[in-house]
Scaffold this active site. Structure first.
Site, mmCIF file in Angstrom:
data_model
loop_
_atom_site.group_PDB
_atom_site.id
_atom_site.type_symbol
_atom_site.label_atom_id
_atom_site.label_comp_id
_atom_site.label_asym_id
_atom_site.label_seq_id
_atom_site.Cartn_x
_atom_site.Cartn_y
_atom_site.Cartn_z
ATOM 1 N N TYR A 1 0.844 -1.203 0.000
ATOM 2 C CA TYR A 1 0.000 0.000 0.000
ATOM 3 C C TYR A 1 0.873 1.244 0.000
ATOM 4 O O TYR A 1 1.904 1.268 0.688
ATOM 5 C CB TYR A 1 -0.905 0.030 1.244
ATOM 6 C CG TYR A 1 -2.345 -0.293 0.896
ATOM 7 C CD1 TYR A 1 -3.091 0.613 0.150
ATOM 8 C CD2 TYR A 1 -2.925 -1.489 1.266
ATOM 9 C CE1 TYR A 1 -4.404 0.317 -0.213
ATOM 10 C CE2 TYR A 1 -4.231 -1.786 0.912
ATOM 11 C CZ TYR A 1 -4.967 -0.874 0.175
ATOM 12 O OH TYR A 1 -6.244 -1.163 -0.192
ATOM 13 N N GLU B 1 -0.673 4.807 -0.241
ATOM 14 C CA GLU B 1 -1.529 5.985 -0.419
ATOM 15 C C GLU B 1 -0.713 7.252 -0.241
ATOM 16 O O GLU B 1 0.113 7.360 0.667
ATOM 17 C CB GLU B 1 -2.684 5.951 0.595
ATOM 18 C CG GLU B 1 -3.787 5.023 0.146
ATOM 19 C CD GLU B 1 -4.967 4.982 1.095
ATOM 20 O OE1 GLU B 1 -5.117 5.880 1.926
ATOM 21 O OE2 GLU B 1 -5.742 4.005 0.987
ATOM 22 N N ASP C 1 -7.259 13.668 -24.887
ATOM 23 C CA ASP C 1 -7.247 12.264 -24.471
ATOM 24 C C ASP C 1 -6.648 11.472 -25.637
ATOM 25 O O ASP C 1 -7.315 11.225 -26.637
ATOM 26 C CB ASP C 1 -8.678 11.811 -24.163
ATOM 27 C CG ASP C 1 -8.766 10.321 -23.842
ATOM 28 O OD1 ASP C 1 -7.753 9.602 -24.013
ATOM 29 O OD2 ASP C 1 -9.855 9.872 -23.442
ATOM 30 N N THR D 1 -4.331 6.162 -21.753
ATOM 31 C CA THR D 1 -4.181 4.834 -21.188
ATOM 32 C C THR D 1 -2.789 4.343 -21.565
ATOM 33 O O THR D 1 -2.145 4.882 -22.470
ATOM 34 C CB THR D 1 -5.249 3.870 -21.740
ATOM 35 O OG1 THR D 1 -5.321 4.012 -23.151
ATOM 36 C CG2 THR D 1 -6.605 4.146 -21.130
ATOM 37 N N LYS E 1 -3.231 -0.220 -25.119
ATOM 38 C CA LYS E 1 -3.460 0.199 -26.516
ATOM 39 C C LYS E 1 -2.115 0.328 -27.269
ATOM 40 O O LYS E 1 -1.267 -0.545 -27.137
ATOM 41 C CB LYS E 1 -4.266 1.502 -26.554
ATOM 42 C CG LYS E 1 -5.625 1.375 -25.834
ATOM 43 C CD LYS E 1 -6.549 2.514 -26.148
ATOM 44 C CE LYS E 1 -7.900 2.351 -25.490
ATOM 45 N NZ LYS E 1 -8.031 2.912 -24.153
ATOM 46 N N ARG F 1 -2.811 -2.373 -18.306
ATOM 47 C CA ARG F 1 -4.097 -1.674 -18.284
ATOM 48 C C ARG F 1 -4.047 -0.612 -17.200
ATOM 49 O O ARG F 1 -4.145 -0.923 -16.015
ATOM 50 C CB ARG F 1 -5.230 -2.665 -17.984
ATOM 51 C CG ARG F 1 -5.476 -3.681 -19.056
ATOM 52 C CD ARG F 1 -6.042 -3.041 -20.300
ATOM 53 N NE ARG F 1 -7.407 -2.619 -20.123
ATOM 54 C CZ ARG F 1 -8.464 -3.349 -20.475
ATOM 55 N NH1 ARG F 1 -8.293 -4.530 -21.027
ATOM 56 N NH2 ARG F 1 -9.682 -2.897 -20.281
HETATM 57 N N1 DSN Z 1 -13.021 0.848 -24.554
HETATM 58 C C1 DSN Z 1 -11.889 1.453 -25.188
HETATM 59 C C2 DSN Z 1 -11.861 1.181 -26.639
HETATM 60 O O1 DSN Z 1 -12.131 0.044 -26.988
HETATM 61 O O2 DSN Z 1 -11.540 2.040 -27.428
HETATM 62 C C3 DSN Z 1 -11.782 2.887 -24.885
HETATM 63 O O3 DSN Z 1 -11.760 3.055 -23.510
#
Ligand code: DSN
Length: 406
Positions: free
Chosen positions: A44, A46, A193, A219, A222, A228
């Site tokens: 932890y 925090e 974003d 994120t 991707k 994630r």
């Molecule tokens: N759910 C994601 C996507 O598939 O693009 C975006 O957060």
């Protein structure tokens, strides 16, 4: 073998035997996965480096500062930019920005979900659309490209406090400079974003949002190919508000194992091979788009500049939900997706495809041709999944899931 372990093994086999065209998915390296499973999962922490609410965080502090510095390094930023690496994922990261910088009821502007935006960009069913007044912009009816003139008109009319740029299903380059100018003119903050295209931005294959935005969220999976999770990068003046919004505003203890995995992924992103990978992602997406058009599919904006493409299958008389199911039965994953004009996300008209995952497996233009032919045979030429799945399995065998990226 326990039931849970059996499922882990089965999922590994499923991934190995599937061509994954979902553009938000990728294959994290073994090192990233090892970091997720590391000792840091036990701890932890925090708070923030130097100001924790638990003892035993010497390594945690060093790790978090290291991950922040790596984020600055991959995006080519100076210390003028603060980085928060604690958001659990992209949605909480966006909500933290609103929570930190706005008051409930303020107006935000974002791209409509059916035009390629994200739920957290102000969709009415999402927290962002419930806690804030939202105005949605979109793409032009004939071009399939963001209608920047309309965006400007809406911004002048509604004077939002914040404009969100970025998308989840938009196949073209985003003009961050233009949106940044519009935001400045109406005295709005600009949140970019870049979750989908962050890897391309790192590789300098998509114009950078940094000169034109106040806050950037992304994120880390991707195109960035990490765990994630998400990070927030903001100008120094917003540091305190953003940090407070993440913790204690929205979250408790950061997931240090995830932060370790982010650091590992960013170390991988520094290497020249990461840029080569992103170049191939683009080449593959362009080839897949071209070959699908040859096979008679109608693509939004007639092609792609990035890692994804969107086929309006309804325009060819094909039901998108049926198409998603048939592709999956043959071992090809591509998700049904709304296109402009769709009323319901449950019965959309489009199929979204992308190349991050197949490129991570080493597939190139030739394999994109093969995949496009398989898709056409399934969706347009009435071949059965059984007739195609052998071809898919063979391709997957030739390009196994990689363990590490050099
Ligand atoms: N759910 C994601 C996507 O598939 O693009 C975006 O957060």
């Amino acid at each position: 073998m326990s039931k849970a372990v059996q499922l882990l093994v089965k999922e590994g086999k499923r991934q190995a035997e599937t061509i994954d065209l979902i553009p938000s998915e990728n294959i994290a390296s073994r090192r990233v996965q090892d970091a997720l499973a590391s000792y840091f999962t036990n701890k932890y922490a925090e708070g923030y480096p130097g100001k924790r609410y638990y003892p035993g965080n010497v390594m945690a502090d060093e790790l978090e500062l290291y991950a922040q510095n790596l984020a600055r390094k991959i995006f080519g930023l100076t210390k003028r930019w603060h980085v928060n690496v604690q958001p659990y994922s992209g949605s909480p990261a966006n909500i933290a920005v609103y929570f930190g910088l706005l008051n409930f009821g303020d107006t935000i502007m974002g791209m409509a979900l059916s035009h390629g935006g994200h739920l957290t960009h102000g969709h009415k069913v999402n927290f962002s659309g419930r806690a804030y007044r939202t105005i949605q912009y979109g793409v032009g009816p004939y071009t399939g490209r963001i209608d920047y003139d309309e965006l400007e008109r809406l911004a002048k009319k509604y004077r939002p406090k914040l404009i969100v740029s970025g998308a989840t299903a938009y196949p073209r380059k985003i003009d961050f400079a233009r949106i940044g100018d519009i935001a400045k003119n109406v005295k709005a903050l600009h949140l970019a974003d870049i979750s989908h295209i962050a890897g391309l931005v790192v590789a300098k294959l998509h114009p950078s949002p940094f000169p034109h935005a106040d806050v950037i969220t992304t994120t880390t999976h991707k195109t960035l190919r990490g765990p994630r999770a998400a990070i927030i990068l903001c100008k120094k003046e917003y540091k305190d508000a953003i940090d407070k919004a993440v913790f204690p505003g929205l979250q408790g203890g950061p997931h240090l194992n995830t932060i370790a995995a982010i650091a590992v992924a960013f170390e991988e992103a520094i290497r020249p091979s990461f840029r080569h990978y992103q170049q191939q992602v683009l080449k593959n997406a362009k080839t897949l788009a071209r070959e699908l058009i040859k096979e008679g599919f109608q693509l939004l904006s007639d092609g792609t500049d990035n890692h994804l493409l969107l086929a309006n299958v309804k325009a060819s008389g094909i039901d998108a939900s049926w198409a998603e199911g048939v592709l999956e039965q043959a071992g090809i994953l591509a998700n049904r997706n709304t296109v402009p004009g769709d009323a319901s996300p449950f019965r959309p008209s489009g199929i979204r495809m992308g190349t991050p995952s197949v490129t991570s497996r080493g597939m190139r233009e030739q394999e994109m041709r093969t995949i496009a032919v398989c898709i056409a045979q399934l969706l347009r030429k009435h071949k059965t999944p059984l007739e195609i799945c052998g071809k898919v399995k063979k391709l997957c065998k030739r390009f196994p899931i990689p363990e590490i990226y050099r």
